[in-house]
Design a protein around this motif. Structure first.
Motif, PDB file in Angstrom:
ATOM      1  N   ARG A 123      38.947  34.738  26.990  1.00  0.00           N
ATOM      2  CA  ARG A 123      38.655  33.491  27.371  1.00  0.00           C
ATOM      3  C   ARG A 123      39.424  32.817  28.695  1.00  0.00           C
ATOM      4  O   ARG A 123      39.606  31.805  28.714  1.00  0.00           O
ATOM      5  CB  ARG A 123      39.058  32.721  25.955  1.00  0.00           C
ATOM      6  N   LEU A 124      39.605  33.818  29.623  1.00  0.00           N
ATOM      7  CA  LEU A 124      40.297  33.418  30.805  1.00  0.00           C
ATOM      8  C   LEU A 124      39.217  32.394  31.608  1.00  0.00           C
ATOM      9  O   LEU A 124      37.959  32.577  31.512  1.00  0.00           O
ATOM     10  CB  LEU A 124      40.350  34.550  31.798  1.00  0.00           C
ATOM     11  N   PRO A 125      39.611  31.454  31.976  1.00  0.00           N
ATOM     12  CA  PRO A 125      38.960  30.318  32.596  1.00  0.00           C
ATOM     13  C   PRO A 125      38.136  31.034  34.106  1.00  0.00           C
ATOM     14  O   PRO A 125      38.514  31.972  34.607  1.00  0.00           O
ATOM     15  CB  PRO A 125      39.476  29.186  33.317  1.00  0.00           C
ATOM     16  N   LYS A 126      37.070  30.787  34.333  1.00  0.00           N
ATOM     17  CA  LYS A 126      36.082  31.545  35.408  1.00  0.00           C
ATOM     18  C   LYS A 126      36.767  31.127  36.707  1.00  0.00           C
ATOM     19  O   LYS A 126      37.039  32.025  37.586  1.00  0.00           O
ATOM     20  CB  LYS A 126      34.832  30.573  35.350  1.00  0.00           C
ATOM     21  N   MET A 127      37.609  30.264  36.833  1.00  0.00           N
ATOM     22  CA  MET A 127      38.368  30.094  38.069  1.00  0.00           C
ATOM     23  C   MET A 127      39.439  31.173  38.402  1.00  0.00           C
ATOM     24  O   MET A 127      39.449  31.662  39.303  1.00  0.00           O
ATOM     25  CB  MET A 127      39.003  28.588  38.025  1.00  0.00           C
ATOM     26  N   GLN A 128      39.966  31.272  37.193  1.00  0.00           N
ATOM     27  CA  GLN A 128      41.012  32.531  37.217  1.00  0.00           C
ATOM     28  C   GLN A 128      40.414  33.820  37.405  1.00  0.00           C
ATOM     29  O   GLN A 128      41.221  34.413  38.419  1.00  0.00           O
ATOM     30  CB  GLN A 128      41.993  32.419  35.929  1.00  0.00           C
ATOM     31  N   VAL A 129      39.453  33.993  36.866  1.00  0.00           N
ATOM     32  CA  VAL A 129      38.892  35.341  37.322  1.00  0.00           C
ATOM     33  C   VAL A 129      38.434  35.542  38.538  1.00  0.00           C
ATOM     34  O   VAL A 129      38.701  36.346  39.367  1.00  0.00           O
ATOM     35  CB  VAL A 129      37.586  35.377  36.163  1.00  0.00           C
ATOM     36  N   ALA A 130      37.720  34.099  39.131  1.00  0.00           N
ATOM     37  CA  ALA A 130      37.176  34.190  40.557  1.00  0.00           C
ATOM     38  C   ALA A 130      38.329  34.599  41.406  1.00  0.00           C
ATOM     39  O   ALA A 130      38.153  35.306  42.362  1.00  0.00           O
ATOM     40  CB  ALA A 130      36.720  32.918  40.667  1.00  0.00           C
ATOM     41  N   ARG A 131      39.675  34.090  41.019  1.00  0.00           N
ATOM     42  CA  ARG A 131      40.739  34.085  41.874  1.00  0.00           C
ATOM     43  C   ARG A 131      41.129  35.347  42.024  1.00  0.00           C
ATOM     44  O   ARG A 131      41.608  36.007  42.983  1.00  0.00           O
ATOM     45  CB  ARG A 131      41.942  32.990  41.306  1.00  0.00           C
ATOM     46  N   ASN A 132      41.400  35.863  40.944  1.00  0.00           N
ATOM     47  CA  ASN A 132      42.034  37.548  40.688  1.00  0.00           C
ATOM     48  C   ASN A 132      41.123  38.408  41.624  1.00  0.00           C
ATOM     49  O   ASN A 132      41.544  39.177  42.307  1.00  0.00           O
ATOM     50  CB  ASN A 132      41.918  37.876  39.216  1.00  0.00           C
ATOM     51  N   VAL A 133      39.582  38.172  41.324  1.00  0.00           N
ATOM     52  CA  VAL A 133      38.887  38.913  42.197  1.00  0.00           C
ATOM     53  C   VAL A 133      38.960  38.684  43.563  1.00  0.00           C
ATOM     54  O   VAL A 133      39.182  39.934  44.412  1.00  0.00           O
ATOM     55  CB  VAL A 133      37.591  38.548  41.730  1.00  0.00           C
ATOM     56  N   LEU A 134      38.947  37.539  43.884  1.00  0.00           N
ATOM     57  CA  LEU A 134      38.980  37.275  45.628  1.00  0.00           C
ATOM     58  C   LEU A 134      40.493  38.045  45.940  1.00  0.00           C
ATOM     59  O   LEU A 134      40.403  38.149  47.128  1.00  0.00           O
ATOM     60  CB  LEU A 134      38.896  35.757  45.820  1.00  0.00           C
ATOM     61  N   LYS A 135      41.399  38.003  45.286  1.00  0.00           N
ATOM     62  CA  LYS A 135      42.785  38.471  45.927  1.00  0.00           C
ATOM     63  C   LYS A 135      42.652  39.712  45.934  1.00  0.00           C
ATOM     64  O   LYS A 135      43.322  40.371  46.895  1.00  0.00           O
ATOM     65  CB  LYS A 135      43.763  38.010  44.706  1.00  0.00           C
ATOM     66  N   THR A 136      42.045  40.539  44.971  1.00  0.00           N
ATOM     67  CA  THR A 136      41.673  42.060  45.300  1.00  0.00           C
ATOM     68  C   THR A 136      41.169  42.224  46.489  1.00  0.00           C
ATOM     69  O   THR A 136      41.314  42.917  47.342  1.00  0.00           O
ATOM     70  CB  THR A 136      41.048  42.685  44.207  1.00  0.00           C
ATOM     71  N   LEU A 137      40.016  41.183  46.806  1.00  0.00           N
ATOM     72  CA  LEU A 137      39.077  41.390  47.964  1.00  0.00           C
ATOM     73  C   LEU A 137      39.993  41.014  49.170  1.00  0.00           C
ATOM     74  O   LEU A 137      39.805  41.845  50.189  1.00  0.00           O
ATOM     75  CB  LEU A 137      37.978  40.314  48.035  1.00  0.00           C
ATOM     76  N   VAL A 138      40.811  40.246  49.337  1.00  0.00           N
ATOM     77  CA  VAL A 138      41.545  39.814  50.297  1.00  0.00           C
ATOM     78  C   VAL A 138      42.604  40.857  50.803  1.00  0.00           C
ATOM     79  O   VAL A 138      42.979  41.240  51.728  1.00  0.00           O
ATOM     80  CB  VAL A 138      42.539  38.526  50.217  1.00  0.00           C
ATOM     81  N   GLN A 139      43.281  41.666  49.506  1.00  0.00           N
ATOM     82  CA  GLN A 139      43.992  42.689  49.914  1.00  0.00           C
ATOM     83  C   GLN A 139      43.317  44.059  50.596  1.00  0.00           C
ATOM     84  O   GLN A 139      44.017  44.825  51.083  1.00  0.00           O
ATOM     85  CB  GLN A 139      44.658  43.009  48.521  1.00  0.00           C
ATOM     86  N   GLN A 140      42.112  44.068  50.056  1.00  0.00           N
ATOM     87  CA  GLN A 140      41.698  45.403  50.311  1.00  0.00           C
ATOM     88  C   GLN A 140      41.511  45.559  51.908  1.00  0.00           C
ATOM     89  O   GLN A 140      41.802  46.504  52.641  1.00  0.00           O
ATOM     90  CB  GLN A 140      40.584  45.749  49.715  1.00  0.00           C
ATOM     91  N   GLY A 141      40.448  44.829  52.402  1.00  0.00           N
ATOM     92  CA  GLY A 141      39.945  44.931  53.651  1.00  0.00           C
ATOM     93  C   GLY A 141      40.937  44.651  54.868  1.00  0.00           C
ATOM     94  O   GLY A 141      41.347  43.570  54.901  1.00  0.00           O
ATOM     95  N   HIS A 142      41.389  45.841  55.307  1.00  0.00           N
ATOM     96  CA  HIS A 142      42.976  45.514  56.096  1.00  0.00           C
ATOM     97  C   HIS A 142      42.317  45.047  57.642  1.00  0.00           C
ATOM     98  O   HIS A 142      43.147  44.156  58.024  1.00  0.00           O
ATOM     99  CB  HIS A 142      43.496  46.663  56.307  1.00  0.00           C
ATOM    100  N   ASP A 143      41.193  45.333  58.018  1.00  0.00           N
ATOM    101  CA  ASP A 143      41.144  44.907  59.322  1.00  0.00           C
ATOM    102  C   ASP A 143      40.193  43.630  59.327  1.00  0.00           C
ATOM    103  O   ASP A 143      39.885  43.001  60.511  1.00  0.00           O
ATOM    104  CB  ASP A 143      40.283  46.197  60.210  1.00  0.00           C
ATOM    105  N   ASP A 144      39.639  43.168  58.266  1.00  0.00           N
ATOM    106  CA  ASP A 144      38.642  42.118  58.192  1.00  0.00           C
ATOM    107  C   ASP A 144      39.268  40.930  58.813  1.00  0.00           C
ATOM    108  O   ASP A 144      40.456  40.668  58.335  1.00  0.00           O
ATOM    109  CB  ASP A 144      37.844  41.961  56.904  1.00  0.00           C
ATOM    110  N   LEU A 145      38.600  39.909  59.337  1.00  0.00           N
ATOM    111  CA  LEU A 145      38.955  38.681  59.468  1.00  0.00           C
ATOM    112  C   LEU A 145      38.379  37.752  58.205  1.00  0.00           C
ATOM    113  O   LEU A 145      37.242  37.933  57.933  1.00  0.00           O
ATOM    114  CB  LEU A 145      38.434  37.971  60.870  1.00  0.00           C
ATOM    115  N   MET A 146      39.296  36.895  57.681  1.00  0.00           N
ATOM    116  CA  MET A 146      38.989  36.355  56.605  1.00  0.00           C
ATOM    117  C   MET A 146      39.150  34.940  56.640  1.00  0.00           C
ATOM    118  O   MET A 146      40.125  34.549  57.213  1.00  0.00           O
ATOM    119  CB  MET A 146      39.495  36.880  55.234  1.00  0.00           C
TER     120      MET A 146
END
Lengths: 343, 363
Positions: A123-146
């Motif tokens: 029952r995690l709020p969607k916001m928190q799910v989205a935040r967690n997912v985006l955090k992994t995205l931000v951590q992954q692409g090392h050379d990307d501009l975000m």
């Protein structure tokens, strides 16, 4: 009158505007630089008849360079102590990787969980799910501009497009669902696309839309958005956080269903007509979203040069280098001094 | 111990050569300065307790902030632009290690755009984020300053222990609120230090209506703004009292309510901001020049001591300059200037005289 003159001089020099000093008190040491010139009579040997000695031009020049070096020593060190710096400089950086703008829905519905029943984990709020997912995205692409834009009724730039990952993280931490129930998808996308406008197309550009619902776009907005997307050649990734009773975008609607009743579906259909690469990830659960993250982190780009502002550029190292140099000169000159009369 | 010291002294003597005591001191001071500066060139730095400042900058982005009543170099700029400029100036004035969070206010709450980040490492992103703040980011058109300010003060302790709040607003309450229904500050007075920064002039100006492209499309007219001052329960329920001219419930629309007939104009409401500042323990200040805020931000009482990366070069440069001056003074130990000093203060120059005597003996 003096005050005015001083003020114009300060304004003209750009002090405070383009450069500044960290400390002002070392400036009172500057006048000490005249000491080598005003002080007379160095340590000397007595000699019965100075007139009898031949003039020595080399010694005269050595004496002068000694004075210059001693003056410079004081000037350089007091300048170093003031800590001069240039303000708001632009430095050139080279960026690789894709340019990714995240567009995150901040509307009130993002507070609801995916499913209403089940344990706390589910029952995690969607916001928190989205935040967690985006955090992994931000951590992954090392050379990307975000960068990141959040939107509810109106878009807010949370993080400008750049290499500063920690800043995007901090902006993600700050997001919480709020604002009003409206979902102004078009304005959010528009703002994100604007960030690509100032830069040459060097390769992959991606807009990652994270939202839990669609919004009806009128014809005019649709055309404008279509033109913008085409011009910026950005591919679109939509991570659709589907609620329990939300419509699935993967199945086509039944014959008797009215498309206007499902704004998500209308938006999905519209995105497909954009003539740019478009991927939709339907996430009923937190794990499914990771697929989207993996796809986005595969995007590559040509290296690009771009300018980035820096807070201040320290200039004191030049003063320190100068002081070190003249100290070396002084040491050398002191070594040349006569210790006793030589004949 | 004695032996080791002697050996050390002998080595030093070899370094400076057989010389007078004065010359030894002279050369020693120069060598010391040289060594200190050599170390300084390596840019030594260490984690030391340092004076830093943690700020939560909140900008009012309601439409009254679009009033262009600031003059900079002959051009009028809006309150919002001025607020942004002064935040950007402050960002470059804050010492490294300071942390900055950003927020925007409209309606009744403050949206935290970014959590505290270190100011030097993230300068570029902070600077651009501030520059992009815009009235079009507002999610609602109302402006309840008291609610917004209290909201910002509630958020501050969650952002960090030593976070101070700087709230840029013109104090324009829109629509006019019933004072009976305003919230009271729930926190402790002065718990969160900081400033309420008053923007704009105290003379009322028209509020421009800007279109999507930021061009002025007109001005808000009296007819267009909400002017209901009072809502909720009326205190006077007696018909008799109402007939005698007391009509608090409808007084908002009643004639003669000057505040309400000017609701379409905007001026810096210093009275309101002062009251809010007193209620929360913040300082009220009025911004006239963009550079002022950096002085407030680095002012006394706003300091947060924290372990931070500190440049050690000034700590080397200061003794180096002392050594250099000593070298100079000893160089001119035979000068008329020295004799003059000796006459004035015989005591203080005693030490030098002994040095000089010994030097003469050597010569």
């Amino acid at each position: 009158m003096w005050d005015e003159g001083l003020q114009t001089a300060i304004l003209a020099s750009g002090f405070g505007e383009h450069w500044g000093l960290m400390q002002l008190w070392p400036l009172i040491l500057l006048p000490l630089a005249v000491l080598p010139w005003v002080l007379q009579d160095k340590l000397s040997f007595s000699h019965p008849a100075l007139q009898g000695l031949p003039a020595d031009p080399l010694s005269v020049w050595l004496e002068r360079s000694w004075k210059v070096a001693a003056s410079l020593f004081i000037l350089a060190l007091s300048m170093a102590l003031t800590g001069p710096y240039l303000k708001s400089q632009m430095i050139e950086k080279v960026g690789r990787g894709a340019h990714v703008m995240i567009v995150l829905d901040r509307s009130a519905s993002m507070n609801e969980p995916f499913v209403k029943k089940g344990d706390v984990q589910a029952r995690l709020p969607k916001m928190q799910v989205a935040r967690n997912v985006l955090k992994t995205l931000v951590q992954q692409g090392h050379d990307d501009l975000m960068g990141m834009v959040t939107f509810s009724t109106s878009p807010i730039l949370a993080a400008p497009l750049g290499t500063d990952r920690a800043f995007v993280q901090a902006a993600l931490d700050a997001t919480e669902a709020g604002g009003m129930g409206f979902t102004a998808v078009a304005r959010g996308l528009g703002m994100a696309l604007d960030y690509f406008a100032d830069q040459p197309v060097t390769g992959a550009r991606a807009i990652v839309l994270v939202s839990d619902g669609g919004a009806h776009l009128d014809g005019k907005t649709q055309d404008m958005l279509r033109a913008m997307v085409m011009r910026q050649q950005a591919s679109l990734y939509w991570i659709y956080l589907r609620s329990e009773n939300g419509v699935s975008l993967k199945q086509s609607l039944g014959e008797d269903e009215n498309i206007d009743a499902y704004p998500e579906y209308a938006l999905h259909e519209y995105f497909q007509t954009l003539n740019v690469p478009y991927h939709m990830y339907e996430a009923e659960n937190p794990e499914a979203v990771l697929a989207a993250v993996n796809d986005i982190s595969k995007l590559k780009n040509k290296p690009t040069r771009y300018l980035e502002p820096v807070s201040r550029q320290d200039l004191s190292q030049y003063a320190y280098a100068m002081a070190w140099l003249v100290t070396a000169v002084l040491l050398g000159l002191t070594g040349l001094e006569l210790k006793r009369w030589q004949t | 111990m004695q032996f080791r010291f002697n050996a050390w002294a002998r080595q030093l003597r070899m370094l400076v050569g057989a010389d007078s005591r004065l010359n030894v001191w002279r050369k020693l001071s120069l060598i010391t300065a040289f060594c200190l500066l050599t170390i300084a060139l390596l840019k030594p730095h260490a984690e030391l307790p340092n004076r830093v400042y943690d700020w939560y900058f909140v900008v009012d982005i309601t439409q009254s902030m679009n009033v262009p009543d600031y003059q900079v170099a002959g051009k009028s700029i809006s309150r919002l632009q001025m607020a942004k400029q002064s935040i950007r100036k402050t960002l470059s004035a804050l010492p490294c290690g300071s942390q900055v969070a950003l927020g925007m206010f409209t309606e009744r709450n403050v949206v935290n755009v970014v959590e505290p980040v270190e100011v030097c490492a993230h300068f570029a992103a902070l600077d651009q984020t501030v520059a992009s703040m815009d009235w079009r980011m507002a999610w609602a058109a109302d402006s309840f300053i008291a609610h917004g300010l209290y909201n910002a003060l509630e958020q501050a302790p969650q952002l960090g222990k030593q976070v101070r709040v700087m709230f840029f607003t013109d104090g324009q309450q829109a629509p006019p609120a019933n004072p009976k229904y305003m919230p009271t500050y729930a926190g402790k007075l002065g718990d969160v230090p900081g400033y309420v920064v008053g923007m704009g002039k105290t003379t009322p100006s028209k509020i421009p209506k800007l279109d999507e492209k930021n061009a002025v499309a007109g001005y808000w007219e009296q007819e267009e703004v909400q002017r209901f001052g009072n809502f909720g329960m009326a205190e006077t329920l007696s018909v008799l009292a109402m007939e005698h001219g007391q009509h608090d419930r409808n007084s908002g629309q009643g004639p003669g309510a000057e505040l309400l007939s000017n609701a379409h104009l905007s001026a810096l409401d210093e009275q309101n901001l002062n009251r809010l500042a007193n209620a929360t323990g913040l300082h009220y200040v009025r911004l006239e020049q963009a550079a002022q805020s950096s002085r407030w931000a680095t002012g006394l009482g706003m300091t947060a001591w924290r372990w931070a990366d500190t440049d050690l070069r000034p700590w080397l440069a200061a003794p180096a300059i002392v050594c250099g001056l000593l070298y100079l003074v000893l160089t001119f130990a035979g000068s008329t200037w020295y004799k003059w000093m000796a006459q004035r203060w015989p005591g203080t120059t005693q030490a030098m005289r002994t040095l000089k005597i010994s030097s003469k003996q050597h010569v």
